[in-house]
Motif scaffolding. Sequence first.
Motif, short mmCIF file in Angstrom:
data_model
loop_
_atom_site.label_atom_id
_atom_site.label_comp_id
_atom_site.label_asym_id
_atom_site.label_seq_id
_atom_site.Cartn_x
_atom_site.Cartn_y
_atom_site.Cartn_z
N GLN A 1 75.73 122.29 58.88
CA GLN A 1 76.02 123.65 58.40
C GLN A 1 77.53 123.79 58.24
OE1 GLN A 1 73.50 126.06 58.16
NE2 GLN A 1 74.69 127.85 57.75
N VAL A 2 77.98 124.29 57.08
CA VAL A 2 79.42 124.43 56.82
C VAL A 2 79.70 125.77 56.15
CG1 VAL A 2 79.83 121.94 56.58
CG2 VAL A 2 79.27 123.29 54.57
N ASN A 3 80.93 126.18 56.21
CA ASN A 3 81.41 127.32 55.43
C ASN A 3 82.04 126.73 54.17
OD1 ASN A 3 80.74 129.45 57.24
ND2 ASN A 3 82.46 128.83 58.52
N TRP A 4 81.36 126.87 53.03
CA TRP A 4 81.82 126.27 51.79
C TRP A 4 83.12 126.90 51.34
CZ3 TRP A 4 79.88 121.87 50.09
CH2 TRP A 4 78.62 121.50 50.54
N ASN A 5 83.94 126.11 50.64
CA ASN A 5 85.17 126.63 50.06
C ASN A 5 85.45 125.87 48.76
OD1 ASN A 5 86.98 124.29 50.52
ND2 ASN A 5 86.77 124.82 52.68
N GLN A 6 86.48 126.28 48.06
CA GLN A 6 86.77 125.73 46.73
C GLN A 6 87.21 124.27 46.76
OE1 GLN A 6 89.71 128.41 45.34
NE2 GLN A 6 91.33 127.58 46.60
N ASN A 7 87.56 123.76 47.90
CA ASN A 7 88.04 122.38 47.98
C ASN A 7 86.96 121.38 48.40
OD1 ASN A 7 90.72 123.15 47.33
ND2 ASN A 7 90.95 123.92 49.41
N MET A 8 85.75 121.85 48.64
CA MET A 8 84.68 120.97 49.10
C MET A 8 83.84 120.48 47.93
SD MET A 8 83.58 123.22 52.41
CE MET A 8 82.56 121.99 53.23
N PRO A 9 83.64 119.16 47.80
CA PRO A 9 82.79 118.66 46.72
C PRO A 9 81.32 119.00 46.97
CG PRO A 9 83.50 116.86 48.13
CD PRO A 9 84.19 118.09 48.62
N HIS A 10 80.59 119.25 45.89
CA HIS A 10 79.17 119.57 45.96
C HIS A 10 78.37 118.48 45.25
CE1 HIS A 10 80.65 123.51 46.98
NE2 HIS A 10 79.43 123.96 47.12
N GLU A 11 77.15 118.27 45.73
CA GLU A 11 76.22 117.38 45.04
C GLU A 11 75.80 118.06 43.75
OE1 GLU A 11 75.33 114.34 46.03
OE2 GLU A 11 76.47 114.49 47.89
N MET A 12 75.80 117.35 42.65
CA MET A 12 75.51 117.95 41.35
C MET A 12 74.03 117.89 40.97
SD MET A 12 78.30 119.25 40.34
CE MET A 12 78.03 119.59 38.63
N MET A 13 73.39 116.80 41.20
CA MET A 13 71.98 116.56 40.90
C MET A 13 71.49 117.21 39.60
SD MET A 13 70.37 116.48 44.66
CE MET A 13 71.42 117.61 45.53
N SER A 14 70.54 118.13 39.67
CA SER A 14 69.86 118.65 38.48
C SER A 14 70.78 119.39 37.52
CB SER A 14 68.73 119.59 38.90
OG SER A 14 67.72 118.86 39.54
N VAL A 15 71.85 119.97 38.01
CA VAL A 15 72.72 120.73 37.12
C VAL A 15 73.37 119.81 36.08
CG1 VAL A 15 74.86 120.61 38.48
CG2 VAL A 15 74.39 122.63 37.10
N THR A 16 73.44 118.52 36.37
CA THR A 16 74.01 117.55 35.44
C THR A 16 73.26 117.57 34.12
OG1 THR A 16 74.68 116.21 37.32
CG2 THR A 16 74.66 115.13 35.19
N LYS A 17 71.94 117.78 34.18
CA LYS A 17 71.14 117.82 32.94
C LYS A 17 71.60 118.96 32.03
CE LYS A 17 67.48 117.60 35.59
NZ LYS A 17 66.16 117.64 36.16
N SER A 18 71.97 120.09 32.62
CA SER A 18 72.42 121.23 31.82
C SER A 18 73.74 120.91 31.12
CB SER A 18 72.60 122.47 32.70
OG SER A 18 71.37 122.82 33.28
N PHE A 19 74.65 120.28 31.84
CA PHE A 19 75.93 119.91 31.23
C PHE A 19 75.73 118.86 30.13
CE2 PHE A 19 77.62 121.46 35.33
CZ PHE A 19 78.47 122.43 34.83
N THR A 20 74.86 117.90 30.40
CA THR A 20 74.59 116.85 29.41
C THR A 20 73.99 117.45 28.15
OG1 THR A 20 74.26 115.24 31.17
CG2 THR A 20 73.38 114.68 29.00
N SER A 21 73.01 118.34 28.30
CA SER A 21 72.37 118.93 27.12
C SER A 21 73.36 119.81 26.34
CB SER A 21 71.12 119.73 27.50
OG SER A 21 71.45 120.83 28.31
N ALA A 22 74.25 120.51 27.04
CA ALA A 22 75.28 121.31 26.36
C ALA A 22 76.21 120.40 25.56
CB ALA A 22 76.06 122.14 27.35
N CYS A 23 76.61 119.28 26.15
CA CYS A 23 77.49 118.33 25.46
C CYS A 23 76.80 117.73 24.23
CB CYS A 23 77.94 117.23 26.40
SG CYS A 23 79.10 117.79 27.65
N ILE A 24 75.51 117.42 24.35
CA ILE A 24 74.76 116.89 23.21
C ILE A 24 74.71 117.94 22.09
CG2 ILE A 24 72.48 116.14 22.41
CD1 ILE A 24 73.95 114.01 24.03
N GLY A 25 74.46 119.19 22.45
CA GLY A 25 74.44 120.27 21.46
C GLY A 25 75.77 120.42 20.76
N ILE A 26 76.85 120.34 21.50
CA ILE A 26 78.19 120.42 20.91
C ILE A 26 78.45 119.23 20.00
CG2 ILE A 26 80.66 120.34 21.45
CD1 ILE A 26 79.95 121.97 24.01
#
Length: 140
Positions: free
Chosen positions: A101-126
């Motif tokens: 358990q942590v208190n998240w902040n702007q300097n902590m890396p996050h696991e991306m997993m499924s959200v990567t598909k959204s970025f990839t599809s946006a890049c393909i559309g562009i």
Amino acid sequence: MKTLLLILSLSTCLSIGCTNELSELYPYDPPKNLDDGIEVGTMEEVQIDTQMILKASKKIQNGRYGEVHSMLIYKDNMLVFEEYYQGHRYQWDAPDYHGEQVNWNQNMPHEMMSVTKSFTSACIGIAIDQGFIESVHQSI
């Protein structure tokens, strides 16, 4: 004396619990300018209902929506809301994938997993829109 103390305590709890001004209990602090190229502003400047966002943020903070680590609102070319919450680090071999358990902040890396598909599809559309590739069926 005990009765007076009890009455004062109850009236304080009721007045806090019944207030319409959520900002008294959960103050809004606009994002700080970090000189990182991201312009900051306030929700009022971009005409966002501050009370609505604060209510949503409080629900996230209380665990209503599960593992939400942060909420950022970017509108009219300005970051106007930035809040981080308590949550678990991802751990692939733990129950429910919950690590420490942590208190998240702007300097902590996050696991991306499924959200990567959204970025990839946006890049393909562009890429299709800009003419770099012809369609989603073209091999890249």
